[in-house]
Design a protein around this motif. Structure first.
Motif, PDB file in Angstrom:
ATOM      1  N   GLY A 256       5.865  -2.666   4.932  1.00 34.17           N
ATOM      2  CA  GLY A 256       5.111  -1.906   3.939  1.00 34.17           C
ATOM      3  C   GLY A 256       5.286  -0.413   4.111  1.00 34.17           C
ATOM      4  N   ALA A 257       5.280   0.040   5.372  1.00 35.26           N
ATOM      5  CA  ALA A 257       5.428   1.470   5.657  1.00 35.26           C
ATOM      6  C   ALA A 257       6.794   1.994   5.203  1.00 35.26           C
ATOM      7  CB  ALA A 257       5.245   1.727   7.152  1.00 35.26           C
ATOM      8  N   ILE A 258       7.796   1.124   5.197  1.00 36.86           N
ATOM      9  CA  ILE A 258       9.133   1.525   4.773  1.00 36.86           C
ATOM     10  C   ILE A 258       9.338   1.298   3.276  1.00 36.86           C
ATOM     11  CG2 ILE A 258      11.610   1.027   5.007  1.00 36.86           C
ATOM     12  CD1 ILE A 258      11.042   0.281   7.933  1.00 36.86           C
ATOM     13  N   SER A 259       8.914   0.133   2.779  1.00 43.11           N
ATOM     14  CA  SER A 259       9.249  -0.248   1.406  1.00 43.11           C
ATOM     15  C   SER A 259       8.465   0.523   0.344  1.00 43.11           C
ATOM     16  CB  SER A 259       9.030  -1.750   1.209  1.00 43.11           C
ATOM     17  OG  SER A 259       7.662  -2.091   1.317  1.00 43.11           O
ATOM     18  N   ILE A 260       7.208   0.898   0.626  1.00 41.78           N
ATOM     19  CA  ILE A 260       6.422   1.608  -0.395  1.00 41.78           C
ATOM     20  C   ILE A 260       6.996   2.996  -0.681  1.00 41.78           C
ATOM     21  CG2 ILE A 260       4.167   2.602  -0.955  1.00 41.78           C
ATOM     22  CD1 ILE A 260       2.869   0.216   0.405  1.00 41.78           C
ATOM     23  N   PRO A 261       7.193   3.856   0.345  1.00 35.28           N
ATOM     24  CA  PRO A 261       7.817   5.157   0.046  1.00 35.28           C
ATOM     25  C   PRO A 261       9.220   5.015  -0.558  1.00 35.28           C
ATOM     26  CG  PRO A 261       6.843   5.166   2.238  1.00 35.28           C
ATOM     27  CD  PRO A 261       6.833   3.748   1.771  1.00 35.28           C
ATOM     28  N   LEU A 262       9.985   4.032  -0.056  1.00 37.91           N
ATOM     29  CA  LEU A 262      11.336   3.829  -0.581  1.00 37.91           C
ATOM     30  C   LEU A 262      11.286   3.374  -2.038  1.00 37.91           C
ATOM     31  CD1 LEU A 262      14.381   3.768  -0.050  1.00 37.91           C
ATOM     32  CD2 LEU A 262      14.122   1.410   0.768  1.00 37.91           C
ATOM     33  N   GLY A 263      10.355   2.451  -2.360  1.00 39.49           N
ATOM     34  CA  GLY A 263      10.219   1.968  -3.730  1.00 39.49           C
ATOM     35  C   GLY A 263       9.833   3.084  -4.688  1.00 39.49           C
ATOM     36  N   ILE A 264       8.903   3.948  -4.270  1.00 39.43           N
ATOM     37  CA  ILE A 264       8.482   5.072  -5.109  1.00 39.43           C
ATOM     38  C   ILE A 264       9.632   6.057  -5.297  1.00 39.43           C
ATOM     39  CG2 ILE A 264       6.937   7.083  -5.222  1.00 39.43           C
ATOM     40  CD1 ILE A 264       4.802   5.330  -3.898  1.00 39.43           C
ATOM     41  N   TYR A 265      10.401   6.273  -4.235  1.00 36.04           N
ATOM     42  CA  TYR A 265      11.563   7.165  -4.351  1.00 36.04           C
ATOM     43  C   TYR A 265      12.580   6.602  -5.343  1.00 36.04           C
ATOM     44  CZ  TYR A 265      15.951   9.482  -3.181  1.00 36.04           C
ATOM     45  OH  TYR A 265      17.139  10.152  -3.256  1.00 36.04           O
ATOM     46  N   ILE A 266      12.875   5.303  -5.238  1.00 39.51           N
ATOM     47  CA  ILE A 266      13.828   4.664  -6.154  1.00 39.51           C
ATOM     48  C   ILE A 266      13.326   4.759  -7.592  1.00 39.51           C
ATOM     49  CG2 ILE A 266      14.816   2.436  -6.838  1.00 39.51           C
ATOM     50  CD1 ILE A 266      14.874   1.702  -3.848  1.00 39.51           C
ATOM     51  N   PHE A 267      12.016   4.540  -7.788  1.00 35.44           N
ATOM     52  CA  PHE A 267      11.453   4.631  -9.137  1.00 35.44           C
ATOM     53  C   PHE A 267      11.593   6.061  -9.664  1.00 35.44           C
ATOM     54  CE2 PHE A 267       8.341   5.015 -12.466  1.00 35.44           C
ATOM     55  CZ  PHE A 267       8.326   3.767 -13.070  1.00 35.44           C
ATOM     56  N   GLY A 268      11.359   7.064  -8.798  1.00 35.73           N
ATOM     57  CA  GLY A 268      11.487   8.453  -9.219  1.00 35.73           C
ATOM     58  C   GLY A 268      12.898   8.787  -9.665  1.00 35.73           C
ATOM     59  N   VAL A 269      13.891   8.294  -8.928  1.00 35.43           N
ATOM     60  CA  VAL A 269      15.291   8.517  -9.300  1.00 35.43           C
ATOM     61  C   VAL A 269      15.587   7.873 -10.652  1.00 35.43           C
ATOM     62  CG1 VAL A 269      17.685   8.002  -8.680  1.00 35.43           C
ATOM     63  CG2 VAL A 269      16.072   8.729  -6.918  1.00 35.43           C
TER      64      VAL A 269
END
Length: 284
Positions: A256-269
């Motif tokens: 969760g600590a890795i996937s949530i920030p990564l998911g939000i970053y991917i969505f932002g891109v």
């Protein structure tokens, strides 16, 4: 003393973001009520699918009641997690898809809230929706069999599912970029993410039966630890503080600590790309 960020109190900002997140939660609930008939259809489909799979266990263990109970629970938990993941992912991707087609997504993106608040609000509703949906399925399908649940630890099961939900949020957010980028079939394309996730995670079987290379991939899937934790809680009655539960808890927290920030970053891109290429206007 009140901490401030610029001229705006931090507490006031947090309350504003909290209310905004709840607003998305409430909006998604209203969308569920709007399409209530689809909820019934989807529930019936998942129950029928779960029964089709679970009756296999009844056949496999018909000569041994203990094995039959074990096989049924293994498959019943697998089908429930499959449904939970499906409803959770769709709860995020469908909202993006609906806004694309109704032409409101640009207004949502221009609202004075962070993308984190927007996505987390939608994800928490998807989790609540998925939990309710899966519990209903579990109860209805379980009623078809004479199950021995005397050793089940429901508190541990709820705990591992809630912790696992945190890790699923990141995957749900990442998959929601598909309907953002591909209007016609983006929502359906998200099926492949959860299907592959569960294939490697031992949804209907222990991961020991998988080829060695697939077992190595399974280590990185949060669904692996959710399934193992749930089966230990329900079949073996493992308490929260037992190694069987704790050993499946920390990988989920890490995921969760890795996937949530990564998911939000991917969505932002994906959001910036959609705005730059004019994809957000494709509706109707």
């Amino acid at each position: 003393m009140q901490f401030t960020k610029g001229n705006k109190p931090v507490m006031s900002t947090l309350m504003h973001q909290g209310r905004a997140a709840y607003a998305f939660f409430e909006r998604n609930w209203n969308l569920t009520k709007r399409y209530w008939a689809w909820e019934i259809v989807w529930l019936i489909y998942n129950i029928a699918n779960a029964l089709t799979v679970t009756f296999i266990a009844k056949l496999a263990g018909e000569t041994d009641p203990v094995k039959e109970n074990y096989y049924i629970l293994v498959l019943l938990i697998g089908t429930s997690v499959w449904s939970y993941l499906s409803v959770t992912f769709e709860g995020v991707t469908d909202v993006i898809n609906i806004e694309r087609w109704e032409g409101t997504i640009e207004h949502t993106f221009m609202a004075p809230i962070s993308r984190f608040t927007h996505l987390i609000g939608s994800c928490w509703y998807a989790i609540a929706h998925g939990l309710l949906f899966s519990v209903l399925q579990l109860l209805i399908v379980g009623a078809f069999f004479h199950l021995d649940l005397g050793h089940a630890n429901y508190l541990s099961a709820l705990f591992i599912l809630l912790v696992g939900s945190i890790s699923f949020i990141g995957f749900g957010i990442a998959s929601s970029v598909l309907p953002l980028l591909f209007t016609e079939k983006g929502s359906q394309m998200s099926f492949i993410i959860r299907a592959v996730l569960l294939l490697f995670s031992g949804v209907y079987y222990p991961i020991d039966v998988l080829p060695v290379w697939m077992q190595k991939v399974a280590i990185f899937s949060p669904a692996t630890y959710v399934l193992e934790g749930l089966r230990n809680a329900i079949i073996n009655g493992s308490p929260i503080w037992s190694p069987q539960i704790l050993n499946n808890t920390w990988p989920l927290i890490l995921a969760g600590a890795i996937s949530i920030p990564l998911g939000i970053y991917i969505f932002g891109v994906a959001e910036r790309y959609s705005k730059r290429t004019g994809r957000l206007k494709r509706n109707g």
